[in-house]
Design an enzyme around this catalytic site. Structure first.
Site, PDB file in Angstrom:
ATOM      1  N   GLN A  92      55.807  64.329  34.781  1.00 28.87           N
ATOM      2  CA  GLN A  92      56.160  65.199  33.663  1.00 28.87           C
ATOM      3  C   GLN A  92      57.311  66.116  34.008  1.00 28.87           C
ATOM      4  OE1 GLN A  92      52.134  66.607  33.262  1.00 28.87           O
ATOM      5  NE2 GLN A  92      52.674  68.681  33.871  1.00 28.87           N
ATOM      6  N   GLY A  93      58.043  66.483  32.965  1.00 28.35           N
ATOM      7  CA  GLY A  93      59.193  67.342  33.164  1.00 28.35           C
ATOM      8  C   GLY A  93      59.236  68.407  32.097  1.00 28.35           C
ATOM      9  N   TYR A  94      60.040  69.420  32.347  1.00 33.07           N
ATOM     10  CA  TYR A  94      60.133  70.571  31.448  1.00 33.07           C
ATOM     11  C   TYR A  94      61.579  70.832  31.073  1.00 33.07           C
ATOM     12  CZ  TYR A  94      55.345  71.296  32.789  1.00 33.07           C
ATOM     13  OH  TYR A  94      54.007  71.106  32.978  1.00 33.07           O
ATOM     14  N   ILE A  95      61.758  71.325  29.865  1.00 36.21           N
ATOM     15  CA  ILE A  95      63.064  71.803  29.441  1.00 36.21           C
ATOM     16  C   ILE A  95      62.911  73.304  29.321  1.00 36.21           C
ATOM     17  CG2 ILE A  95      64.817  71.690  27.629  1.00 36.21           C
ATOM     18  CD1 ILE A  95      63.442  68.887  26.921  1.00 36.21           C
TER      19      ILE A  95
ATOM     20  N   ASP B 235      64.429  69.271  33.526  1.00 32.43           N
ATOM     21  CA  ASP B 235      64.880  69.939  34.734  1.00 32.43           C
ATOM     22  C   ASP B 235      64.246  69.281  35.959  1.00 32.43           C
ATOM     23  OD1 ASP B 235      66.337  71.814  33.194  1.00 32.43           O
ATOM     24  OD2 ASP B 235      64.483  72.888  32.773  1.00 32.43           O
TER      25      ASP B 235
END
Lengths: 162, 162
Positions: B27-30, B81
């Site tokens: 999983q990734g985050y903005i 990110d």
């Protein structure tokens, strides 16, 4: 995922007439650190969530999902930056192309923008007579930037701004 | 929209054994300016897009949508990110409650966290013997913060960090 290629123009208000009642759009943005656009939109009675990469030339990657109207309304209320973008969108088919004309309200009242989505960056188009100058490259006209710097904030130096 | 109420704990690695192979999560985050969490997740062969408001006490509003796996993979690659969060998630039902145990890899290798979702902030729970200390209020353990400040970056002062 889709690649969005679009050109954007100012509309000459003396030459353009709304073809119908249009659809009311309310949309908001969650500003990010890396240039990704996160948009929540209510278009008529439908909700949408859209993510777009930074624009490169005329193109960018777009991911759009239909979401429950109630979710979109709630996100506009509790998550999105102010002011929200309020506009009426009119669609006009001319030949094979569909022009989208946005009439802005609220903090962007007076702004009338036409957008056309293309299948390639090289596609040539005929401009209707009510098209004024092209503003594709002018980032002030990105809807996400019209939140940060609305058309009526006085720095625009336009005849409609207060 | 759902209200998410959860508590989070460190897991004692000497007392806990994986119950099965777990599911691989990437999983990734903005990162946003207003504290909203925008998360893209691949869980096994499923894609998800999640937005959460800022945490208030133990609760926050959460909007989660299933999205095509390919979209999620693409968003992880071009929008999120770095580093991405890589973990195995194990689920363990004890009584009426389902514990989620996350075993982290990559830049957060060595971290083992247990989460439990509650129906109210006042709900009492029995802690399994392999639960170590509670870290619900320690924002370093938010997955979104484990991107900005991974467990192995040396500032954590923990026995696993390099």
């Amino acid at each position: 995922m889709a690649i969005e290629i679009e050109r954007k123009f100012l509309v000459n208000k003396n030459l353009w007439q709304p073809p119908d009642d249009g659809v009311i759009y309310r949309q908001g943005y969650i500003h990010t650190h890396n240039g990704t656009t996160v948009r929540v939109r209510v278009a008529g009675d439908q909700g949408f969530m859209t993510l777009k990469t930074k624009t490169q030339s005329l193109s960018r990657s777009e991911f759009e999902y239909s979401i429950p109207l109630h979710d979109a309304e709630e996100m506009l209320m509790i998550m999105c930056d102010r002011p929200l973008i309020e506009k009426k969108r009119y669609k006009l088919k001319i030949g094979e192309l569909v022009w989208e004309i946005d009439e802005f309200f609220g903090d962007n009242q007076g702004l009338l923008l036409a957008e056309i989505e293309l299948t390639s960056e090289e596609q040539t188009i005929s401009l209707p007579p009510w098209i004024d100058k092209e503003v594709t490259e002018d980032s002030r006209y990105y809807n996400s930037n019209l939140v940060k710097n609305p058309y009526n904030n006085g720095q625009w130096n336009n005849p409609d701004s207060k």
